[in-house]
Write a protein that holds these residues in place. Structure first.
Motif, PDB file in Angstrom:
ATOM      1  N   ALA A  19       0.836  -1.203   0.000  1.00  0.00           N
ATOM      2  CA  ALA A  19       0.000   0.000   0.000  1.00  0.00           C
ATOM      3  C   ALA A  19       0.871   1.254   0.000  1.00  0.00           C
ATOM      4  O   ALA A  19       0.595   2.215  -0.727  1.00  0.00           O
ATOM      5  CB  ALA A  19      -0.919  -0.016   1.212  1.00  0.00           C
ATOM      6  N   ALA A  20       1.922   1.247   0.804  1.00  0.00           N
ATOM      7  CA  ALA A  20       2.819   2.405   0.855  1.00  0.00           C
ATOM      8  C   ALA A  20       3.484   2.635  -0.494  1.00  0.00           C
ATOM      9  O   ALA A  20       3.556   3.775  -0.979  1.00  0.00           O
ATOM     10  CB  ALA A  20       3.869   2.202   1.942  1.00  0.00           C
ATOM     11  N   LEU A  21       3.965   1.572  -1.110  1.00  0.00           N
ATOM     12  CA  LEU A  21       4.597   1.707  -2.432  1.00  0.00           C
ATOM     13  C   LEU A  21       3.585   2.160  -3.478  1.00  0.00           C
ATOM     14  O   LEU A  21       3.904   2.968  -4.354  1.00  0.00           O
ATOM     15  CB  LEU A  21       5.240   0.383  -2.849  1.00  0.00           C
ATOM     16  N   GLY A  22       2.359   1.671  -3.390  1.00  0.00           N
ATOM     17  CA  GLY A  22       1.318   2.102  -4.320  1.00  0.00           C
ATOM     18  C   GLY A  22       1.041   3.583  -4.215  1.00  0.00           C
ATOM     19  O   GLY A  22       0.891   4.277  -5.222  1.00  0.00           O
ATOM     20  N   ILE A  23       0.995   4.082  -3.006  1.00  0.00           N
ATOM     21  CA  ILE A  23       0.755   5.518  -2.799  1.00  0.00           C
ATOM     22  C   ILE A  23       1.934   6.330  -3.302  1.00  0.00           C
ATOM     23  O   ILE A  23       1.781   7.345  -3.979  1.00  0.00           O
ATOM     24  CB  ILE A  23       0.481   5.817  -1.312  1.00  0.00           C
ATOM     25  N   ASP A  28      -0.117  10.693 -10.462  1.00  0.00           N
ATOM     26  CA  ASP A  28      -0.251  12.117 -10.163  1.00  0.00           C
ATOM     27  C   ASP A  28      -0.138  12.381  -8.678  1.00  0.00           C
ATOM     28  O   ASP A  28       0.729  13.127  -8.234  1.00  0.00           O
ATOM     29  CB  ASP A  28      -1.587  12.625 -10.702  1.00  0.00           C
ATOM     30  N   GLU A  29      -0.985  11.829  -7.923  1.00  0.00           N
ATOM     31  CA  GLU A  29      -1.002  12.063  -6.482  1.00  0.00           C
ATOM     32  C   GLU A  29       0.247  11.508  -5.819  1.00  0.00           C
ATOM     33  O   GLU A  29       0.714  12.045  -4.841  1.00  0.00           O
ATOM     34  CB  GLU A  29      -2.268  11.454  -5.861  1.00  0.00           C
ATOM     35  N   GLY A  30       0.808  10.453  -6.334  1.00  0.00           N
ATOM     36  CA  GLY A  30       2.022   9.871  -5.773  1.00  0.00           C
ATOM     37  C   GLY A  30       3.188  10.834  -5.868  1.00  0.00           C
ATOM     38  O   GLY A  30       4.005  10.946  -4.951  1.00  0.00           O
ATOM     39  N   ALA A  31       3.285  11.573  -6.979  1.00  0.00           N
ATOM     40  CA  ALA A  31       4.361  12.544  -7.145  1.00  0.00           C
ATOM     41  C   ALA A  31       4.249  13.629  -6.076  1.00  0.00           C
ATOM     42  O   ALA A  31       5.247  14.044  -5.476  1.00  0.00           O
ATOM     43  CB  ALA A  31       4.318  13.154  -8.541  1.00  0.00           C
ATOM     44  N   LYS A  32       3.021  14.073  -5.842  1.00  0.00           N
ATOM     45  CA  LYS A  32       2.809  15.083  -4.798  1.00  0.00           C
ATOM     46  C   LYS A  32       3.134  14.508  -3.424  1.00  0.00           C
ATOM     47  O   LYS A  32       3.744  15.175  -2.592  1.00  0.00           O
ATOM     48  CB  LYS A  32       1.361  15.574  -4.825  1.00  0.00           C
ATOM     49  N   THR A  33       2.733  13.266  -3.222  1.00  0.00           N
ATOM     50  CA  THR A  33       2.998  12.606  -1.943  1.00  0.00           C
ATOM     51  C   THR A  33       4.488  12.441  -1.725  1.00  0.00           C
ATOM     52  O   THR A  33       5.004  12.706  -0.637  1.00  0.00           O
ATOM     53  CB  THR A  33       2.298  11.237  -1.886  1.00  0.00           C
TER      54      THR A  33
END
Length: 113
Positions: A19-23, A28-33
């Motif tokens: 889940a952490a790797l998926g986020i 798009d949202e992963g780059a911000k995260t």
């Protein structure tokens, strides 16, 4: 029983990591995260560096002050001991002079008797 517990723990750990790797790697949202995580880690690293520098200065100042206080105390002790030694020598010289006068008087009294 122990084998089942280990398997459950492994599955839960795998799910959490997945889940952490998926986020983190979502388009798009992963780059911000990832940017938020990176910025947060950088800020925390800077805070830790500042705290370490502060702590280092505090320790240095305390040991410097302690060293100065110790040296000053030793200097005062040596000065006091020297003063006391001079006082003791002066007192002993006066006592010696009094004893010499007493001895002379005793010799004189004995000669007259």
């Amino acid at each position: 029983m122990a084998g089942k517990t280990g398997t459950v723990v492994a599955v839960l750990a795998g799910a959490a990591i997945g889940a952490a790797l998926g986020i983190l790697f979502a388009p798009d949202e992963g780059a911000k995260t990832r940017k938020k995580i990176k910025d947060s880690a950088t800020n925390k690293a800077d805070e830790i560096k500042d705290k370490i520098a502060e702590l280092t200065e505090t320790v240095k100042s305390k040991f410097s002050g302690t060293k100065h206080d110790l040296e000053s105390g030793l200097d005062n002790l040596v000065a006091n001991v020297e003063d006391k030694a001079d006082d003791i020598i002066a007192t002993l010289e006066k006592k010696l002079e009094a004893l010499k006068k007493g001895a002379k008087q005793t010799v004189k009294d004995t000669a007259e008797a």
